[in-house]
Design a protein around this motif. Structure first.
Motif, mmCIF file in Angstrom:
data_model
loop_
_atom_site.group_PDB
_atom_site.id
_atom_site.type_symbol
_atom_site.label_atom_id
_atom_site.label_comp_id
_atom_site.label_asym_id
_atom_site.label_seq_id
_atom_site.Cartn_x
_atom_site.Cartn_y
_atom_site.Cartn_z
ATOM 1 N N LEU A 98 3.728 6.194 8.231
ATOM 2 C CA LEU A 98 4.880 6.558 9.070
ATOM 3 C C LEU A 98 4.448 7.395 10.279
ATOM 4 C CD1 LEU A 98 7.517 7.612 6.351
ATOM 5 C CD2 LEU A 98 7.063 5.346 7.301
ATOM 6 N N ILE B 128 2.467 -4.126 11.303
ATOM 7 C CA ILE B 128 3.296 -3.007 10.823
ATOM 8 C C ILE B 128 3.110 -2.820 9.315
ATOM 9 C CG2 ILE B 128 5.671 -2.163 10.542
ATOM 10 C CD1 ILE B 128 6.338 -3.693 13.168
ATOM 11 N N ALA B 129 3.050 -3.936 8.578
ATOM 12 C CA ALA B 129 2.867 -3.846 7.128
ATOM 13 C C ALA B 129 1.538 -3.170 6.784
ATOM 14 C CB ALA B 129 2.919 -5.236 6.504
ATOM 15 N N ALA C 16 8.261 2.129 1.210
ATOM 16 C CA ALA C 16 7.005 1.643 1.805
ATOM 17 C C ALA C 16 5.886 2.646 1.566
ATOM 18 C CB ALA C 16 7.187 1.399 3.303
ATOM 19 N N GLY D 194 1.468 0.370 9.789
ATOM 20 C CA GLY D 194 2.668 1.165 10.016
ATOM 21 C C GLY D 194 2.988 1.407 11.476
ATOM 22 N N TYR D 195 3.124 2.674 11.832
ATOM 23 C CA TYR D 195 3.546 3.097 13.179
ATOM 24 C C TYR D 195 2.690 2.436 14.268
ATOM 25 C CZ TYR D 195 4.658 6.324 17.011
ATOM 26 O OH TYR D 195 5.048 6.861 18.217
ATOM 27 N N ALA E 283 5.596 -4.074 3.549
ATOM 28 C CA ALA E 283 4.770 -2.980 2.999
ATOM 29 C C ALA E 283 5.376 -2.447 1.698
ATOM 30 C CB ALA E 283 4.659 -1.855 4.027
ATOM 31 N N LEU F 208 11.730 3.204 4.285
ATOM 32 C CA LEU F 208 10.469 3.855 4.663
ATOM 33 C C LEU F 208 9.868 4.610 3.480
ATOM 34 C CD1 LEU F 208 11.401 5.196 8.238
ATOM 35 C CD2 LEU F 208 10.170 3.103 7.649
ATOM 36 N N TYR G 299 7.885 -3.003 7.534
ATOM 37 C CA TYR G 299 7.961 -2.000 6.465
ATOM 38 C C TYR G 299 8.512 -2.608 5.180
ATOM 39 C CZ TYR G 299 6.437 2.015 9.210
ATOM 40 O OH TYR G 299 5.678 2.891 9.932
#
Length: 540
Positions: free
Chosen positions: A242, A83-84, A232, A87-88, A314, A229, A311
């Motif tokens: 995202l 995820i870092a 991030a 992302g999505y 991130a 978000l 996130y």
């Protein structure tokens, strides 16, 4: 310590924490769990005690243990890192792993608990020819457990460089050996009961640790997910983190690869031998259902935490720093812990990460040992009549052999692509085991030939396709650098090997002139749906 100082640590190659604190916290965890394992082992008198913990756990306890078994190092470190970095698309791993539990709950949990005794092969061979089906099921179980074990052991080696400041290969090999030795002791002494308690403790430690970090990250952002978000995106300088497609939308092949990975994750869970074996540790079918519901809640909450943690990493650390750290993407969660709470929180998260690896390898080892001792030795070699106590002796010797093989394999796989090894385990489980489980439970006409074609066909096709895929050769992140024999374009074989295994199971049955015993089939159907006879089967 602020981010600038931590960057300095990473750039100079020194360790951003205190290895002594990490080792002390880990030693304390090992000492406490060892005491629990020794206490739990007092009642290990029979095979049912050793393999199935005497069926003494409640649904809630078993649900927590399933969560402990399932939330491996790949779940905690791998998904937060994914995820870092992406992302999505990284969060899609969490979704896949969680949705998979609905398949396990609706298709297999209760029916397996009602039909089986100790292992998956008990169910698959119930109404088919015992000898060939048990051998095939034992082989697929051992292969899946082996690849899953390799991933965990390689994960232990890769993490050590960040958590304890050990960068050389010899030091990492020693740590892999220590993890393997501890695992052997846990399983030898505690059996399934000791292993289950280790997994329950680890599940709550992991979820509690993740919860503390999640609340901390949200607090820094005013408990507003949108603010998190936004920060991030600001750190990454890329709004695309995202949006879907950063990893799996770059080409048509990547999109197909994602569908293939999703199939393997969703269908593989319902066929992982070490997860299926957990259903035999509860006394009734109702408790088996309850344990899956508990597992879904605990695992679901944890995967929501991974979204915030991913996130959060991130935003607070940045993908570039994570990628440059020892351990790469896997270092996102420990680096975030260090950024939030300094060496002490890093030490706790390090210990929990090690505990995660330890508990999962213990569960895998007992599953592999039970499969060999119960399915090969007791049922095939001794034709169902082993001498009193001999099956337990064989199981314990098998634990030592598997432990040694896992240590050697882990040292060999150290530094390799861990995600590849985990995906291989899921793809092999979904290809080799799931079609036969589904057909055995739901198709009256299913025959031994269909089962053998499906299991061996699924197993061989999955392994051959991965061997010829870009994860082994022909790409920058390939296991074998410099070689290029990748003729299969996808990183995961699920989209080909899973339908192929279902087709082979159907074809083998349709072309089989022999029919199975209808009385046995009827008995299995009644038992799987009602549980009548299961208690009797499990007591002899």
């Amino acid at each position: 310590m602020n981010l600038h100082l931590m960057n300095l640590h990473l750039e100079t190659g020194s360790h951003p924490g205190d290895p002594v604190i990490n080792i002390l916290i880990f030693a304390a965890f090992v000492a406490i769990t060892m005491i629990i394992v020794f206490r739990a082992s007092r009642n290990n008198k029979t095979a049912a005690d050793y393999y199935a913990a005497g069926r003494s756990f409640t649904g809630g306890q078993n649900g927590a243990a399933i969560a402990g078994d399932y939330l491996s190092a790949a779940s905690f470190l791998g998904i937060v890192g994914a995820i870092a970095m992406t992302g999505y698309d990284g969060f899609l791993y969490s979704i896949g792993f969680l949705v998979a539990w609905l398949v396990a709950l609706l298709l297999v949990a209760e029916l397996l608990r009602n039909t089986g005794k100790f292992t998956m092969a008990d169910v698959l061979s119930f109404r088919l020819k015992q000898r060939p089906v048990r051998i095939a099921a034992a082989i697929t179980t051992l292969v899946v457990c082996f690849f899953y074990l390799l991933a965990q052991m390689a994960g232990a080696g890769g993490l050590v460089s960040l958590l304890l400041g050990i960068d050389d290969a010899v030091g990492q090999s020693i740590v892999i050996t220590v993890v393997g030795a501890l695992m052997i002791v846990y399983v030898l002494v505690g059996g399934m009961k000791g292993t289950t308690w280790v997994q329950i403790i680890k599940a709550f430690l992991l979820i509690a640790g993740a919860a503390v970090m999640t609340i901390w990250v949200l607090a820094l952002n005013g408990f507003n997910l949108s603010t998190l978000l936004d920060s991030a995106v600001a750190t990454a300088g890329n709004p695309a983190i995202l949006e879907p497609g950063l990893k799996y939308g770059v080409s048509d092949i990547a999109k197909v690869d994602f569908i293939s990975l999703g199939l393997a994750l969703v269908l593989g869970t319902a066929a992982l031998p070490h997860v299926l074996m957990r259903f035999y540790t509860v006394p009734t079918a109702k408790e088996a259902r309850k344990s899956v519901v508990w597992a879904i809640w605990l695992i679901g909450i944890f995967y929501l935490f991974t979204l915030v943690l991913g996130y959060g990493a991130a935003a607070l650390i940045g993908a570039d720093v994570i990628a440059a750290a020892p351990g790469g993407a896997n270092s996102a969660a420990p680096l975030l812990a260090f950024e939030l709470g300094g060496p002490l929180l890093l030490g706790l998260i390090s210990a929990i990460a090690f505990a995660t690896i330890l508990a999962v390898v213990a569960g895998l080892t007992i599953t592999a040992a039970a499969s060999f001792a119960h399915d090969i030795y007791a049922s095939v070699v001794k034709k169902g009549n082993p001498a009193p106590g001999s099956e337990m002796k064989v199981a314990r010797r098998t634990v030592v052999i598997i432990g040694v093989v896992a240590i050697v394999g882990g040292i060999g796989a150290n530094g390799q692509n861990i995600a590849f090894l985990v995906a291989l385990a899921f793809a092999v489980a979904a290809s080799a085991n799931l079609p036969t489980i589904v057909y055995s439970l739901f198709w009256k006409r299913f025959t031994t030939q269909g089962a053998l074609w499906s299991m061996y066909g699924g197993l061989i096709s999955a392994i051959v396709l991965i061997a010829l895929s870009p994860v082994v050769s022909g790409s920058e992140s390939a296991m074998i650098k410099g070689a290029d024999f990748a003729i299969f374009p996808l990183a995961n074989p699920g989209i080909v090997s899973i339908p192929l295994a279902f087709l082979l199971g159907w074809l083998g049955t349709v072309l089989d002139k022999k029919t199975e015993d209808p009385a046995k089939q009827s008995e299995m159907e009644v038992r799987s749906l009602t549980g009548i006879g299961a208690e009797k089967a499990s007591s002899h």
